[in-house]
Write an enzyme that holds these catalytic residues in place. Structure first.
Site: not given
Ligand code: AMP
Length: 410
Positions: A37, A197, A354, A377
């Site tokens: 940054r 999620k 991130g 964000g």
């Molecule tokens: P997010 O912050 O929602 O972008 O999620 C990122 C996180 O999702 C990372 O730490 C990944 O390890 C996790 N992730 C991605 N795919 C999977 C999966 N199939 N099962 C569990 N965790 C996952």
């Protein structure tokens, strides 16, 4: 795109420029561990220095509750001096006599960093009186803090209404890249959205499917979509209570002619740990104790086919649990493919968030993308179609003709 003024129309010579930057960088044991940054801020700083501005940097650092030495910007000053190749003065407060006296000693072309704006609780309350105290320090305001533009705080929002306001080069580059991807992109446009999620990305998904041609889903969130379509995802991460939300997104996509590409196979394991025994399985073969921890090779090949037919790509979120091998394969493989297509001029690729940057760094392809947003964000809220207060405020800027309050000192 919101209209705003850039440094192209700022005559900064002799002016005190209040520059809002994002110096909220990782620090361990008093040392900056990732200077990305800071490096991205250097072009704006050097341009202002070259013009003969007296540059006064405002930034927050972490989430202090009042003044707290653990959240001082002092360690960042050293890294800033290194990246800038010039001395940077430091003042222990961002308002009042401490700041004013430090500014008085500045010569044209010199840079001063003020202490963490969040040492004052009025900052996060967007307090107009506090914004006025900061505005009183300078002649013009330049906002180069896109990662903080989704927050209406005194140093990102109110202050822009009190001084002639401009976007810095980094802010300008971020907004141009994001507009190129969503507002008037070269089509077809594809988005890859992965991560854990869907509950955290509902607004983003609902907005994207109205704008793009193909939405590729991966990561844990794809499991929720598969479940919503009746596939048994076994013991995988899956938000079953989000099945209706997933169906609604698919319906909106259908209405807007946006194709959704879901995984057809996965890399499964019985336990979630590094080097756990893993198997490639088609969706239909997933058993009750299987966890899908990455998308499978057939799904990755399908993504590559889509990418080959795309002109623009937006990427947020990994395709699997990329931090835990062997569940990094699809993310690494796709990152390399995106890198090749971008480098051969066939794809405009924009990534942010991130985990996405961490995944691209792991693949060694961060620098091969067309643009990697420094924002988390703010990048997501922009993809959600929300107005970012820090950007909106720049379009309410006072006229350039406002006279410098502070006479030049050299
Ligand atoms: P997010 O912050 O929602 O972008 O999620 C990122 C996180 O999702 C990372 O730490 C990944 O390890 C996790 N992730 C991605 N795919 C999977 C999966 N199939 N099962 C569990 N965790 C996952």
């Amino acid at each position: 795109m919101t209209s705003f003024k850039t440094l192209d129309v700022l005559d900064a010579k002799g002016k005190i420029v209040l520059l809002r930057a994002t110096l909220n960088v990782p620090v361990q044991n008093g040392k900056v561990t990732d200077a990305t940054r800071i490096q991205r801020l250097v072009p704006t700083l050097q341009e202002l220095q070259k013009q003969g501005a007296r540059v006064v940097i405002l930034s927050h650092f972490g989430r202090p509750k009042g003044r707290d030495a653990a959240f001082s910007l002092a360690p960042v000053r050293t890294a800033l001096e290194k990246e800038l190749g010039a001395p940077v003065a430091f003042a222990d407060d961002c308002v009042g006599d401490t700041a004013k006296n430090a500014i008085k000693t500045l010569q044209n072309g010199q840079v001063l960093l003020l202490e963490n704006v969040r040492f004052h609780p009025e900052e996060t309350k967007n307090d107009p009186a506090f914004a006025q105290k900061m505005a009183d320090l300078g002649d013009v305001y330049v906002n180069d803090a896109f990662p903080d533009a989704h927050r209406a705080h005194a140093s990102t929002e109110s202050i822009a209404r009190l001084l002639p306001a401009y976007a810095g080069r980094l802010m300008e580059a971020e907004l141009k890249a994001l507009s190129a991807a969503l507002e008037n992109p070269e089509r077809p446009v594809t988005a890859i959205v992965g991560g854990a999620k869907i509950s955290t990305k509902l607004d983003l998904l609902n907005n994207l499917v109205t704008k793009i041609d193909t939405l590729v889903l991966g990561g844990g969130m794809a499991n929720t979509f598969l479940h919503a379509l009746g596939t048994d995802v076994g013991a995988s991460l899956c938000e079953k209570d989000m099945a209706d939300a997933a169906r609604k997104i698919m319906e909106t996509a259908r209405r807007h002619n946006c194709r959704i590409l879901l995984p057809v196979d996965g890399i499964t394991a019985k336990e979630f740990r590094a080097n756990a025994p893993a198997q490639e399985k088609d969706n239909a073969d997933i058993s009750a104790d299987d966890m899908i921890l990455d998308i499978g090779p057939k799904s990755t090949d399908a993504i590559k086919d889509v990418l080959r037919q795309s002109k623009t790509l937006l990427w947020n979120g990994p395709l699997g649990a990329f931090e835990t091998p062997p569940f990094d394969a699809a993310t690494m493989d796709t990152a390399k493919d995106v890198s090749d297509l971008t480098q051969s001029g066939k794809l405009v690729s924009i990534a942010g968030g991130g985990d996405t940057i961490a995944a691209l760094a792991q693949a060694g392809t961060v620098d091969d993308m067309t643009y990697v947003s420094t924002a988390g964000g703010a990048f997501l809220e922009w993809l959600e179609g929300k107005e970012l207060p820090g950007v909106a405020a720049l379009s309410h800027a006072m006229p350039d003709s406002a006279k410098p309050k502070h006479p030049s000192c050299g």
